[in-house]
Scaffold this active site. Structure first.
Site, PDB file in Angstrom:
ATOM      1  N   GLY A  23       0.816  -1.214   0.000  1.00 33.50           N
ATOM      2  CA  GLY A  23       0.000   0.000   0.000  1.00 33.50           C
ATOM      3  C   GLY A  23       0.840   1.249   0.000  1.00 33.50           C
ATOM      4  O   GLY A  23       0.573   2.205   0.735  1.00 33.50           O
ATOM      5  N   ALA A  24       1.856   1.266  -0.871  1.00 27.47           N
ATOM      6  CA  ALA A  24       2.889   2.309  -0.801  1.00 27.47           C
ATOM      7  C   ALA A  24       2.631   3.507  -1.690  1.00 27.47           C
ATOM      8  O   ALA A  24       3.517   4.358  -1.835  1.00 27.47           O
ATOM      9  CB  ALA A  24       4.247   1.699  -1.162  1.00 27.47           C
ATOM     10  N   TYR A 161     -13.165  -3.906  11.279  1.00 27.50           N
ATOM     11  CA  TYR A 161     -11.845  -3.297  11.355  1.00 27.50           C
ATOM     12  C   TYR A 161     -11.157  -3.644  12.670  1.00 27.50           C
ATOM     13  O   TYR A 161      -9.985  -4.042  12.694  1.00 27.50           O
ATOM     14  CB  TYR A 161     -11.974  -1.783  11.211  1.00 27.50           C
ATOM     15  N   LYS A 165      -7.596  -5.940  13.226  1.00 24.66           N
ATOM     16  CA  LYS A 165      -6.391  -5.426  13.867  1.00 24.66           C
ATOM     17  C   LYS A 165      -6.024  -6.240  15.113  1.00 24.66           C
ATOM     18  O   LYS A 165      -4.840  -6.389  15.438  1.00 24.66           O
ATOM     19  CB  LYS A 165      -6.567  -3.948  14.223  1.00 24.66           C
TER      20      LYS A 165
END
Length: 238
Positions: A23-24, A161, A165
């Site tokens: 995800g750069a 979410y 995590k």
């Protein structure tokens, strides 16, 4: 400014290190990739569309973390071109804004787990032979305060979410327990509320601020603390 804990030894230069950042192309991921390149690391910038990687000092690599073939191909390319991987930053993620569990959509849950948890697990698995080839390989995974569960912070919606995590924290602890004796240094980081597509414009932190601790963790020398969750260069409870 937060001081470096005395037990942490940092690498001042990453010239000999190879890094892969998922995800750069934007937000915190772009800042992490830039920060590692500034430290002279060879940076492979993971992107669903490699054309989105425009930095001259980064190597674009096609990588959708939900695509098993692209995961394998990305790691194979790094091994073929560089023969090593020292730093893996699991940054790619999604943040569906949803109500409590009884209102959660099945597809939303599946998509969140696929990107935020399954992807990092399978990418880390593929990269492990390179990461543990020599002591000091580092895995840095982007977590969140919304994933903390030991201090009564599991209220306030966003179940998909939050649970993704929590799982990422479990991966971090597992990597330390299973591979720590082989020299792997695995940590997770909460970047805080950051002005990204996920965080929104009202967030008080810039992407560059959100990237500071992940880049710092990527500089950990062999034998550094592992299996922890960090924020602003300090360990915090899971």
């Amino acid at each position: 400014m937060t001081q470096t804990p005395p037990e942490v030894e940092l690498k001042s230069d990453l010239t000999d290190d190879v890094a892969l950042v998922t995800g750069a192309t934007r937000g915190i991921g772009a800042e992490i990739a830039a920060g590692l390149a500034d430290l002279n690391a060879t940076v492979y910038a993971g992107a669903r569309d490699p054309a989105d990687v425009t930095a001259a000092d980064q190597r674009a690599v096609e990588l959708d973390v939900t695509d098993d073939g692209e995961i394998r191909a990305a790691v194979d390319r790094i091994e073929r071109e560089r023969g090593s991987l020292d730093i893996l930053v699991n940054n790619a993620g999604v943040f569906p804004r949803s109500g409590p569990l009884h209102e959660m959509d099945d597809a939303e849950f599946d998509r969140t787990m696929a990107v935020n948890l399954r992807g990092p697990v399978l990418l880390t698995r593929a990269a492990l032979p390179l990461l543990v080839d020599e002591p000091g390989g580092r895995v840095v995974s982007m977590s969140s305060g919304l994933g903390q569960f030991t201090e009564g912070q599991m209220d306030g919606e966003y179940p998909a979410y939050r649970l993704s995590k929590v799982g990422l924290g479990g991966l971090t602890a597992y990597l330390d327990g299973e591979y720590g004796e082989r020299g792997l240094v695995a940590n997770a980081v909460s970047p805080g509320w950051v002005q990204t597509d996920m965080g929104g414009e009202r967030a008080p932190r810039s992407p560059s601020k959100g990237a500071e601790t992940p880049v710092w963790l990527a500089r950990f020398a062999p034998g550094s603390p592992s299996g922890r969750l960090w924020k602003d260069r300090e360990p915090i409870p899971w």
